[in-house]
Design an enzyme around this catalytic site. Structure first.
Site, PDB file in Angstrom:
ATOM      1  N   HIS A 116      55.835  27.361  -3.955  1.00 21.80           N
ATOM      2  CA  HIS A 116      57.029  25.963  -4.023  1.00 21.80           C
ATOM      3  C   HIS A 116      57.402  25.556  -5.894  1.00 21.80           C
ATOM      4  O   HIS A 116      58.088  24.184  -6.323  1.00 21.80           O
ATOM      5  CB  HIS A 116      55.625  25.454  -4.522  1.00 21.80           C
ATOM      6  CG  HIS A 116      54.486  25.711  -3.724  1.00 21.80           C
ATOM      7  ND1 HIS A 116      54.118  26.124  -2.516  1.00 21.80           N
ATOM      8  CD2 HIS A 116      55.315  23.982  -2.068  1.00 21.80           C
ATOM      9  CE1 HIS A 116      53.775  25.578  -1.037  1.00 21.80           C
ATOM     10  NE2 HIS A 116      54.645  24.812  -0.545  1.00 21.80           N
TER      11      HIS A 116
ATOM     12  N   GLU B 296      52.922  25.122  11.100  1.00 18.51           N
ATOM     13  CA  GLU B 296      52.934  26.130  10.721  1.00 18.51           C
ATOM     14  C   GLU B 296      52.083  26.952  10.252  1.00 18.51           C
ATOM     15  O   GLU B 296      52.178  28.012  10.043  1.00 18.51           O
ATOM     16  CB  GLU B 296      52.849  24.919   9.224  1.00 18.51           C
ATOM     17  CG  GLU B 296      51.881  24.805   9.371  1.00 18.51           C
ATOM     18  CD  GLU B 296      51.622  24.074   7.193  1.00 18.51           C
ATOM     19  OE1 GLU B 296      52.672  24.397   7.037  1.00 18.51           O
ATOM     20  OE2 GLU B 296      50.711  22.836   6.939  1.00 18.51           O
TER      21      GLU B 296
ATOM     22  N   ASP C 176      55.918  28.061   6.450  1.00 18.47           N
ATOM     23  CA  ASP C 176      53.948  28.785   6.620  1.00 18.47           C
ATOM     24  C   ASP C 176      54.361  29.314   8.032  1.00 18.47           C
ATOM     25  O   ASP C 176      54.080  30.267   7.477  1.00 18.47           O
ATOM     26  CB  ASP C 176      53.262  27.147   6.650  1.00 18.47           C
ATOM     27  CG  ASP C 176      52.494  27.561   4.808  1.00 18.47           C
ATOM     28  OD1 ASP C 176      52.440  28.550   3.651  1.00 18.47           O
ATOM     29  OD2 ASP C 176      52.627  25.929   4.157  1.00 18.47           O
TER      30      ASP C 176
ATOM     31  N   CYS D 278      60.367  19.668   8.903  1.00 18.98           N
ATOM     32  CA  CYS D 278      60.230  19.753   7.082  1.00 18.98           C
ATOM     33  C   CYS D 278      60.465  21.031   6.798  1.00 18.98           C
ATOM     34  O   CYS D 278      60.713  20.377   5.207  1.00 18.98           O
ATOM     35  CB  CYS D 278      59.802  18.393   6.653  1.00 18.98           C
ATOM     36  SG  CYS D 278      57.347  19.472   7.382  1.00 18.98           S
TER      37      CYS D 278
HETATM   38  C1  PEP Z   1      56.149  23.885   5.476  1.00 21.29           C
HETATM   39  O1  PEP Z   1      55.546  24.881   4.965  1.00 21.29           O
HETATM   40  O2  PEP Z   1      57.347  24.258   5.661  1.00 21.29           O
HETATM   41  C2  PEP Z   1      55.926  23.140   4.275  1.00 21.29           C
HETATM   42  C3  PEP Z   1      57.105  21.855   4.464  1.00 21.29           C
HETATM   43  O3  PEP Z   1      54.934  22.774   4.176  1.00 21.29           O
HETATM   44  P1  PEP Z   1      55.031  23.406   2.089  1.00 21.29           P
HETATM   45  O4  PEP Z   1      55.991  24.042   1.639  1.00 21.29           O
HETATM   46  O5  PEP Z   1      54.549  21.888   1.285  1.00 21.29           O
HETATM   47  O6  PEP Z   1      53.612  24.098   2.587  1.00 21.29           O
HETATM   48 MG    MG Z   2      52.683  23.986   5.084  1.00 25.64          MG
END
Ligand code: PEP
Ligand code: MG
Length: 590
Positions: free
Chosen positions: A199, A441, A465, A512
């Site tokens: 992140h 996910e 994920d 996404c």
């Molecule tokens: C993902 O897991 O692809 C997602 C968009 O959520 P995050 O990266 O916030 O876990």
């Molecule tokens: Mg995610």
């Protein structure tokens, strides 16, 4: 800034290109591990050593107060709270007493004594069952480093006290460090460890801060004040560049600025492939400040609002009113386009330290995301009400993260309906037609997508994920990084099959995760049949450039070919060959 003469050997290091852009600047080193001098001192040296230690503590306190003050003036409440926590720790006499005792009884120098006692405290904190204390162990470690730096006569150059812009070099950074950086003078950052899909790296891309991560231990040679070139586009770092290299990179920086300018010309285009297939691109955002970037880079609405950052680095939970104001602001600005608000997805590396709710929050398999919301319905209800209230101001969609199956989805929807009922009774307006989506996910969700599709309005695939849980690796972990493979046939099959399910059910589907914002992978997604992608605003122009230069027909053929292959390696090689022959535009990225 110190310039190195041309006859010395400048070091070029390579790492992972986490966020694009080229900068040349001065290093600000966040010390994580310092080589601590350790010496025995004579008995008559004890008072002097204790005095040195107390003086260093006083100096650090003074620095912390100044920083806090400054952050308050900048209205950076999140940052100020972190430094408040640092100060509180330093004001607790226990640790100070223990260090004094150690100097007096063991006869070691102050640097060694504070490091030893600090390590004992850090161990106790990091083994605590309470996530708040576990998180504080990082602060404690930081404090010990600060005291040692002062003792060692290192200038106390704090990031938040600086007027000039700097390149932050650290062993690692947490998402909350990065949150803080958006309010300071950070030109770029470089870390010794880390992965592209952590992140922290995602945040860097969102904030448009160039970054190279996972550079390795050689980066620890960089010191505050050194000159450094960071090429976040190619994952390169030059420590102490010579004049020629600085010149070269100045040209590179100008080239990058020019590329950015050319790309921004694509901002306004309605994206379609060369054979006329329309593709919609929405934005992933974490903070309200990013809304203007959506406009700037030509995105259409918000495909993912990561609401958890609003809960991080504050003293307590936000009130319904605070959440409502945040969402309303976002929804109004994005209107009439859709604003897709994802409910709280904390846990794993996204920790909310003040939430004392069990020990498995930092575990990827633990009480995170929707599981946590369902276990603590008050927290969930607060957010659901705020989202619904904001829906009265534009086009809101809501989506639930980490859904593992129908029971969980139904339970989440039950809370959502309860929030609607409560607001109706209270005569508080909201849009009764807010669309509800599930993030796909987890492999369990992907494999039962046909069941979920009957009870939602849309799907959004979280590839970050999905890859992590399909291959069973931790996306923060460098050791297993080579296994983090978006091109793994299992991952590609899941992504392809979920699209088919959504098409059959007649519901909308978006990708996404970070795959959507990767030039090569975005071509594959389009070739599979996806028509809607959501990504960090800063990468939108690049994706527009790639997708507007290829035909859907070619992308489909490429997908047909790779789906017949057996390993990620074979697929990658095939893409490379095809790019040489048929997709020259892609060669920059494969
Ligand atoms: C993902 O897991 O692809 C997602 C968009 O959520 P995050 O990266 O916030 O876990
Ligand atoms: Mg995610």
């Amino acid at each position: 800034m110190t310039f190195q003469s041309a006859e010395c050997n400048p070091s070029v290091l390579t790492g992972l290109a986490a966020s694009p852009g080229v900068v040349i600047g001065e290093v600000f080193r966040i010390h994580d591990r310092v080589d601590i001098p350790r010496q025995n001192i004579p008995v008559n040296g004890v008072p002097t050593e204790i005095h040195r230690f107390l003086h260093a503590v006083k100096q650090v306190k003074k620095d912390l107060r100044e920083i806090r003050q400054r952050l308050h003036l900048d209205a950076n409440r999140d940052g100020a709270d972190i430094f408040k926590a640092h100060l509180m720790m330093l004001e607790d006499p226990t640790m100070v007493e223990r260090v004094r005792d150690r100097i007096a009884t063991i006869h070691v120098n102050a640097e060694a004594a504070v490091t030893d006692i600090g390590a004992e405290f850090v161990d106790v904190f990091s083994e605590s069952k309470n996530p708040y204390f576990r998180e504080r162990s990082v602060d404690l470690n930081d404090l010990v480093q600060q005291i040692v730096s002062v003792l060692m006569g290192e200038e106390r150059l704090d990031l938040f006290n600086r007027e000039n812009e700097v390149i932050v070099v650290a062993h690692n950074l947490t998402p909350s460090d990065t949150v803080l950086m958006r309010k300071t003078n950070v030109l770029a950052f470089v870390t010794e460890v880390g992965t592209r899909v952590s992140h922290t790296a995602i945040l860097a891309r969102s904030l448009g801060i160039p970054a190279v991560v996972g550079v390795g231990s050689d980066i620890t040679k960089a010191q505050t004040g050194d000159t450094m070139v960071v090429d976040g586009t190619h994952g390169r770092v030059i420590m102490q560049p010579d004049k020629e290299q600085i010149f070269e990179y100045q040209i590179e920086r100008e080239k990058y600025a020019k590329v950015e300018e050319d790309l921004s010309a694509l901002r306004a285009i309605d994206l379609q492939t060369t054979d006329g297939k329309g593709v919609e691109i929405a934005a992933n955002i974490e903070f309200l400040e990013e809304i203007e970037l959506i406009q700037k880079f030509g995105g259409k609405g918000v495909g993912l609002y990561r609401t958890e950052y609003f809960y991080m680095d504050r003293d307590g939970l936000p009130s319904e009113e605070e959440l409502f104001e945040d969402y309303r602001h976002m929804v109004e600005q994005v209107s009439p386009e859709a604003a897709t608000i994802r409910t709280l997805d904390i846990g794993g590396e996204k920790l909310v330290p003040h939430l004392d709710i069990g020990s498995s929050m930092d575990s990827l398999m633990g009480l995170r995301s929707i599981r946590l919301c369902l276990k603590y319905p008050d927290i969930f209800m607060n957010q659901l009400r705020a989202i619904l209230r904001a829906s009265d101001y534009g086009n809101v969609k809501i989506m639930f993260p980490m859904i593992s199956g129908l029971d969980e989805l139904r339970e989440a929807k039950w809370h959502f309906e309860k929030a609607q009922a409560l607001l109706s009774t209270e005569r508080i307006p909201f849009d009764p037609n807010v669309e509800i989506g599930a993030m796909i996910e987890l492999p369990a969700a992907a494999l039962s997508a046909d069941l979920l599709a009957k009870e939602v309005d849309f799907f959004s695939i979280g590839t970050n994920d999905l890859i992590q849980y399909t291959i069973a690796i931790d996306r923060r972990n460098e050791e297993t990084l080579p296994l983090y493979e978006p091109l793994h046939p299992a991952v590609l099959r899941l992504i392809r099959d979920v699209l088919r399910v959504a098409e059959e059910a007649g519901i909308e589907i978006t990708v996404c995760g970070e795959m959507a914002g990767d030039p090569v992978l975005s071509v594959l997604l389009i070739g599979m049949g996806y028509e809607k992608l959501s990504m960090s605003p800063t990468v939108i122009p690049e994706i527009k450039k790639v997708l507007s230069s290829i035909s859907l027909k070619d992308a489909e053929q490429l997908v047909d070919e790779i789906m017949k292959l057996s390993t990620a390696g074979e697929i990658e090689t095939h893409i490379w060959r095809v790019a040489m022959d048929r997709f020259p535009e892609l060669l920059n990225w494969v």
